[in-house]
Write a protein that holds these residues in place. Structure first.
Motif, PDB file in Angstrom:
ATOM      1  N   THR A 283       0.392  -0.683   0.071  1.00 38.11           N
ATOM      2  CA  THR A 283      -0.034   0.144  -0.024  1.00 38.11           C
ATOM      3  C   THR A 283       0.563   1.365  -0.340  1.00 38.11           C
ATOM      4  OG1 THR A 283      -1.814  -1.225   1.353  1.00 38.11           O
ATOM      5  CG2 THR A 283      -1.884   0.589   1.137  1.00 38.11           C
ATOM      6  N   PRO A 284       0.643   2.182  -0.913  1.00 42.20           N
ATOM      7  CA  PRO A 284       1.623   3.376  -0.762  1.00 42.20           C
ATOM      8  C   PRO A 284       1.612   4.208   0.356  1.00 42.20           C
ATOM      9  CG  PRO A 284       0.360   3.710  -2.819  1.00 42.20           C
ATOM     10  CD  PRO A 284      -0.557   2.516  -1.621  1.00 42.20           C
ATOM     11  N   VAL A 285       2.669   4.459   1.366  1.00 46.30           N
ATOM     12  CA  VAL A 285       2.917   5.178   2.502  1.00 46.30           C
ATOM     13  C   VAL A 285       4.100   5.720   2.270  1.00 46.30           C
ATOM     14  CG1 VAL A 285       2.863   2.428   3.251  1.00 46.30           C
ATOM     15  CG2 VAL A 285       4.676   3.401   2.880  1.00 46.30           C
ATOM     16  N   ASP A 286       4.175   6.322   3.497  1.00 51.32           N
ATOM     17  CA  ASP A 286       4.852   7.972   3.331  1.00 51.32           C
ATOM     18  C   ASP A 286       5.673   7.680   4.827  1.00 51.32           C
ATOM     19  OD1 ASP A 286       4.736   9.489   1.207  1.00 51.32           O
ATOM     20  OD2 ASP A 286       2.351  10.232   1.883  1.00 51.32           O
ATOM     21  N   ARG A 287       5.922   6.168   5.316  1.00 49.35           N
ATOM     22  CA  ARG A 287       6.422   6.192   5.924  1.00 49.35           C
ATOM     23  C   ARG A 287       7.759   5.546   5.821  1.00 49.35           C
ATOM     24  NH1 ARG A 287       4.898   4.397  12.475  1.00 49.35           N
ATOM     25  NH2 ARG A 287       6.687   5.132  13.096  1.00 49.35           N
ATOM     26  N   TRP A 288       8.970   5.424   5.368  1.00 44.64           N
ATOM     27  CA  TRP A 288       9.843   4.851   5.302  1.00 44.64           C
ATOM     28  C   TRP A 288      11.318   4.467   6.261  1.00 44.64           C
ATOM     29  CZ3 TRP A 288       9.592   2.718   0.383  1.00 44.64           C
ATOM     30  CH2 TRP A 288       7.989   3.601  -0.219  1.00 44.64           C
ATOM     31  N   ALA A 289      10.741   5.395   7.897  1.00 41.52           N
ATOM     32  CA  ALA A 289      11.873   5.389   8.726  1.00 41.52           C
ATOM     33  C   ALA A 289      11.546   5.319  10.110  1.00 41.52           C
ATOM     34  CB  ALA A 289      12.964   6.530   8.675  1.00 41.52           C
ATOM     35  N   ASP A 290      11.805   4.682  10.968  1.00 41.71           N
ATOM     36  CA  ASP A 290      11.326   4.927  12.482  1.00 41.71           C
ATOM     37  C   ASP A 290      12.050   4.526  13.219  1.00 41.71           C
ATOM     38  OD1 ASP A 290      10.210   4.338  14.523  1.00 41.71           O
ATOM     39  OD2 ASP A 290       9.695   1.888  14.202  1.00 41.71           O
ATOM     40  N   HIS A 291      12.640   5.752  13.412  1.00 42.59           N
ATOM     41  CA  HIS A 291      13.178   6.691  14.575  1.00 42.59           C
ATOM     42  C   HIS A 291      15.149   5.465  14.036  1.00 42.59           C
ATOM     43  CE1 HIS A 291      15.861   8.488  17.804  1.00 42.59           C
ATOM     44  NE2 HIS A 291      16.085   7.147  18.265  1.00 42.59           N
ATOM     45  N   ARG A 292      15.500   4.461  14.036  1.00 43.60           N
ATOM     46  CA  ARG A 292      16.675   4.128  14.214  1.00 43.60           C
ATOM     47  C   ARG A 292      16.572   2.627  13.211  1.00 43.60           C
ATOM     48  NH1 ARG A 292      21.025   5.626  16.464  1.00 43.60           N
ATOM     49  NH2 ARG A 292      21.190   7.105  17.959  1.00 43.60           N
ATOM     50  N   THR A 299      10.162  -1.797  -1.213  1.00 42.60           N
ATOM     51  CA  THR A 299       8.797  -1.436  -0.501  1.00 42.60           C
ATOM     52  C   THR A 299       8.605  -0.278  -1.248  1.00 42.60           C
ATOM     53  OG1 THR A 299      10.055   0.327  -0.842  1.00 42.60           O
ATOM     54  CG2 THR A 299      10.880  -1.079   1.733  1.00 42.60           C
ATOM     55  N   ASP A 300       8.028   0.467  -2.124  1.00 43.49           N
ATOM     56  CA  ASP A 300       7.060   1.093  -2.813  1.00 43.49           C
ATOM     57  C   ASP A 300       7.711   0.278  -4.282  1.00 43.49           C
ATOM     58  OD1 ASP A 300       9.337   1.585  -4.182  1.00 43.49           O
ATOM     59  OD2 ASP A 300       9.159   3.464  -4.548  1.00 43.49           O
ATOM     60  N   ARG A 301       6.717  -1.345  -4.267  1.00 47.40           N
ATOM     61  CA  ARG A 301       6.285  -2.062  -6.072  1.00 47.40           C
ATOM     62  C   ARG A 301       5.527  -1.201  -6.363  1.00 47.40           C
ATOM     63  NH1 ARG A 301       7.817  -7.193  -6.125  1.00 47.40           N
ATOM     64  NH2 ARG A 301       8.119  -7.389  -3.860  1.00 47.40           N
ATOM     65  N   PRO A 302       6.150  -1.453  -7.568  1.00 51.56           N
ATOM     66  CA  PRO A 302       5.110  -0.670  -8.989  1.00 51.56           C
ATOM     67  C   PRO A 302       3.793  -1.515  -9.018  1.00 51.56           C
ATOM     68  CG  PRO A 302       6.818  -2.279  -9.922  1.00 51.56           C
ATOM     69  CD  PRO A 302       7.282  -1.979  -7.770  1.00 51.56           C
ATOM     70  N   ALA A 336      19.990  11.064  10.222  1.00 53.53           N
ATOM     71  CA  ALA A 336      19.878  10.767   8.174  1.00 53.53           C
ATOM     72  C   ALA A 336      18.689   9.641   7.485  1.00 53.53           C
ATOM     73  CB  ALA A 336      21.006   9.636   8.476  1.00 53.53           C
ATOM     74  N   PHE A 337      18.178   9.473   8.628  1.00 56.79           N
ATOM     75  CA  PHE A 337      17.311   8.392   8.071  1.00 56.79           C
ATOM     76  C   PHE A 337      15.627   9.334   7.475  1.00 56.79           C
ATOM     77  CE2 PHE A 337      18.524   4.567  11.021  1.00 56.79           C
ATOM     78  CZ  PHE A 337      19.488   3.676   9.487  1.00 56.79           C
ATOM     79  N   ARG A 338      15.196  10.307   8.744  1.00 53.55           N
ATOM     80  CA  ARG A 338      14.885  11.115   8.171  1.00 53.55           C
ATOM     81  C   ARG A 338      15.446  11.606   6.982  1.00 53.55           C
ATOM     82  NH1 ARG A 338      15.121  12.368  13.272  1.00 53.55           N
ATOM     83  NH2 ARG A 338      16.474  14.201  13.056  1.00 53.55           N
ATOM     84  N   ALA A 339      15.996  12.351   6.646  1.00 54.64           N
ATOM     85  CA  ALA A 339      16.165  12.537   5.594  1.00 54.64           C
ATOM     86  C   ALA A 339      16.108  11.697   3.855  1.00 54.64           C
ATOM     87  CB  ALA A 339      17.983  13.492   5.119  1.00 54.64           C
ATOM     88  N   TYR A 340      16.453  10.482   4.427  1.00 55.89           N
ATOM     89  CA  TYR A 340      16.508   9.429   3.391  1.00 55.89           C
ATOM     90  C   TYR A 340      14.693   9.141   2.876  1.00 55.89           C
ATOM     91  CZ  TYR A 340      15.975   4.751   1.355  1.00 55.89           C
ATOM     92  OH  TYR A 340      15.590   3.628   0.940  1.00 55.89           O
ATOM     93  N   ALA A 341      14.203   9.117   4.089  1.00 58.34           N
ATOM     94  CA  ALA A 341      12.993   8.821   4.090  1.00 58.34           C
ATOM     95  C   ALA A 341      11.704   9.784   3.372  1.00 58.34           C
ATOM     96  CB  ALA A 341      11.768   9.099   5.360  1.00 58.34           C
ATOM     97  N   GLU A 342      12.293  11.422   2.941  1.00 56.10           N
ATOM     98  CA  GLU A 342      12.007  12.414   2.738  1.00 56.10           C
ATOM     99  C   GLU A 342      12.251  12.416   0.850  1.00 56.10           C
ATOM    100  OE1 GLU A 342      10.324  15.777   0.821  1.00 56.10           O
ATOM    101  OE2 GLU A 342       9.968  14.549   3.286  1.00 56.10           O
ATOM    102  N   HIS A 343      13.898  12.265   0.920  1.00 56.17           N
ATOM    103  CA  HIS A 343      13.751  11.502  -0.789  1.00 56.17           C
ATOM    104  C   HIS A 343      12.998  10.445  -1.484  1.00 56.17           C
ATOM    105  CE1 HIS A 343      16.639   9.493  -3.646  1.00 56.17           C
ATOM    106  NE2 HIS A 343      16.690   8.377  -3.034  1.00 56.17           N
ATOM    107  N   ARG A 344      12.464   9.459   0.050  1.00 57.23           N
ATOM    108  CA  ARG A 344      12.381   8.239  -0.795  1.00 57.23           C
ATOM    109  C   ARG A 344      10.783   8.505  -0.881  1.00 57.23           C
ATOM    110  NH1 ARG A 344      12.727   6.099  -3.548  1.00 57.23           N
ATOM    111  NH2 ARG A 344      10.735   4.284  -3.199  1.00 57.23           N
ATOM    112  N   ARG A 345      10.497   9.887  -0.310  1.00 59.91           N
ATOM    113  CA  ARG A 345       8.483  10.071   0.000  1.00 59.91           C
ATOM    114  C   ARG A 345       8.633  10.494  -1.488  1.00 59.91           C
ATOM    115  NH1 ARG A 345       8.104  10.967   5.703  1.00 59.91           N
ATOM    116  NH2 ARG A 345       9.716  12.620   5.330  1.00 59.91           N
ATOM    117  N   GLN A 346       9.390  11.100  -2.375  1.00 54.07           N
ATOM    118  CA  GLN A 346       9.262  12.314  -2.795  1.00 54.07           C
ATOM    119  C   GLN A 346       9.874  11.808  -4.066  1.00 54.07           C
ATOM    120  OE1 GLN A 346      12.724  15.493  -3.203  1.00 54.07           O
ATOM    121  NE2 GLN A 346      11.575  16.195  -1.436  1.00 54.07           N
ATOM    122  N   ALA A 347      10.344  10.585  -4.492  1.00 51.47           N
ATOM    123  CA  ALA A 347      10.784   8.865  -5.439  1.00 51.47           C
ATOM    124  C   ALA A 347       9.163   8.671  -5.520  1.00 51.47           C
ATOM    125  CB  ALA A 347      11.887   8.817  -5.292  1.00 51.47           C
TER     126      ALA A 347
END
Length: 376
Positions: A283-292, A299-302, A336-347
């Motif tokens: 299911t399309p999600v915007d959560r790619w990280a959980d703290h550590r 994880t974003d299967r087409p 760092a994981f929050r920055a990565y999550a933002e990158h994944r959200r945009q993609a």
């Protein structure tokens, strides 16, 4: 040559859940940041599928960063062109030639068997003193505090580190715990087979990637080396459960390709070792990280066939991007994981926009070459 990383930070302990291609790529990339990495593979031995994987030029550059790009190229077959045909008539729609010019994202530059790519990555991990590999270690859940994360294995064992990378995809317990997603079958069905070149018509024994496509399915045929060719089908369908590489016959595959051209049907009949996969829904999600804890892999299967071949590209490239952000002290991993999550959200947002565009392609009179980023 590998990039020289900052050496001022002390080593951290990072756990990677999954010992497949995505997990090993993440392990190599993170170890280059001078962190210690523990890879946990749920199976009793390391291994991969015999299917092919299509790599873009950008993905190969990411593998170059890990000092394995040349070894992968030695096993791969360079794709000279992408040829797009109508799935219903077999008529040519577009061709993207090889060479040094720009290519659309749908056109890979190299095809390599997953077993050979996996072998290169596994050898590199085994040769890295900062990477430890464990088999028979299925991660079922995780717990965490402000500065540590602990994984719980199926046998009850508990292992702790400064970070956890979930590389097992949308079916994995780590993915489901991070995203809150349930476990249900997706609307994507994949079929794979490998056929000796001597069985194929002469026109298909080439170094081109040939695609027969409709708006609801696609069939890709390409060389994988050693005189063998992969035939891969991806279609949209509804299933009641997931499947993992079960044997099926060509009649079953043909049923999922309605109105297929006779050339497509003949190609399906030439393959006698079909396997079927129905993955978990993502299911399309915007959560790619959980703290550590952070997610990579597919994880974003087409949701459409046309995007399927990009999942492998993105997973490997994401692993390297994630490692760049982990060039820091363990205390800064959540940032760092929050920055990565933002990158994944945009993609992911771009992928969803594209998917919506493709879903209504018929209404908008969009052609298949449009969807592949090609011009006839």
């Amino acid at each position: 040559m590998a990039q020289q990383w900052n050496t001022t930070f002390p080593k951290a302990d990072v756990i990677v859940a999954d010992g497949g291609i995505n997990g090993l790529t993440a392990a190599l990339a993170i170890a280059q940041q001078r962190h210690r990495v523990l890879v946990l593979e749920q199976e009793d031995s390391f291994g991969e599928l015999e299917t092919g994987i299509r790599l873009s030029a950008q993905t190969l550059r990411a593998l170059d960063r890990l000092d394995v790009g040349d070894a992968v190229r030695e096993h791969g077959v360079a794709i000279s062109a992408l040829r797009l045909l109508s799935g219903t008539t077999g008529m040519p729609l577009a061709v993207v030639p090889g060479g040094g010019g720009p290519r659309p994202p749908s056109c890979p530059s190299t095809v390599v068997r997953r077993t050979e790519l996996f072998g290169v990555l596994l050898a590199a991990c085994r040769g890295n003193p900062d990477i430890e590999l464990h088999t028979g270690s299925a991660v079922v859940r995780y717990e965490q505090t402000a500065d540590r994360v602990t994984v719980v294995l199926g046998n009850g064992e508990r292992l702790s580190g400064n970070a956890l990378v979930g590389a097992g995809g949308s079916c994995s317990p780590v993915h489901r715990q991070v995203t809150g997603a349930g476990l249900r079958p997706s609307h994507n069905t994949f079929y794979h087979s490998v056929v000796p070149g001597e069985r194929l018509p002469a026109a298909l024994r080439s170094d081109m990637l040939t695609v027969w496509a409709k708006h609801s399915w696609q069939l890709m045929q390409c060389p994988t080396g050693h005189g063998r060719f992969e035939v891969a089908v991806h279609c949209l369908s509804t299933r009641e459960r997931t499947f993992e590489g079960i044997p099926v016959d060509s009649v079953r595959v043909t049923r999922d390709l309605p109105d297929a051209a006779e050339a497509v049907r003949e190609l399906l009949r030439l393959c006698d070792d079909w396997r079927m996969w129905v993955p978990c829904a993502s299911t399309p999600v915007d959560r790619w990280a959980d703290h550590r804890v952070v997610l990579t892999a597919d994880t974003d299967r087409p949701t459409l066939p046309f995007a399927a071949q990009h999942a492998a590209h993105q997973a490997l490239e994401d692993a390297v991007h994630l490692s760049d952000l982990m060039d820091c002290d363990a205390a800064d991993f959540p940032r760092a994981f929050r920055a990565y999550a933002e990158h994944r959200r945009q993609a992911a947002a771009r992928a969803r926009s594209w998917a919506a565009y493709a879903v209504f392609a018929d209404d908008r009179c969009r052609s298949l070459p449009d969807l592949y980023g090609m011009r006839g």
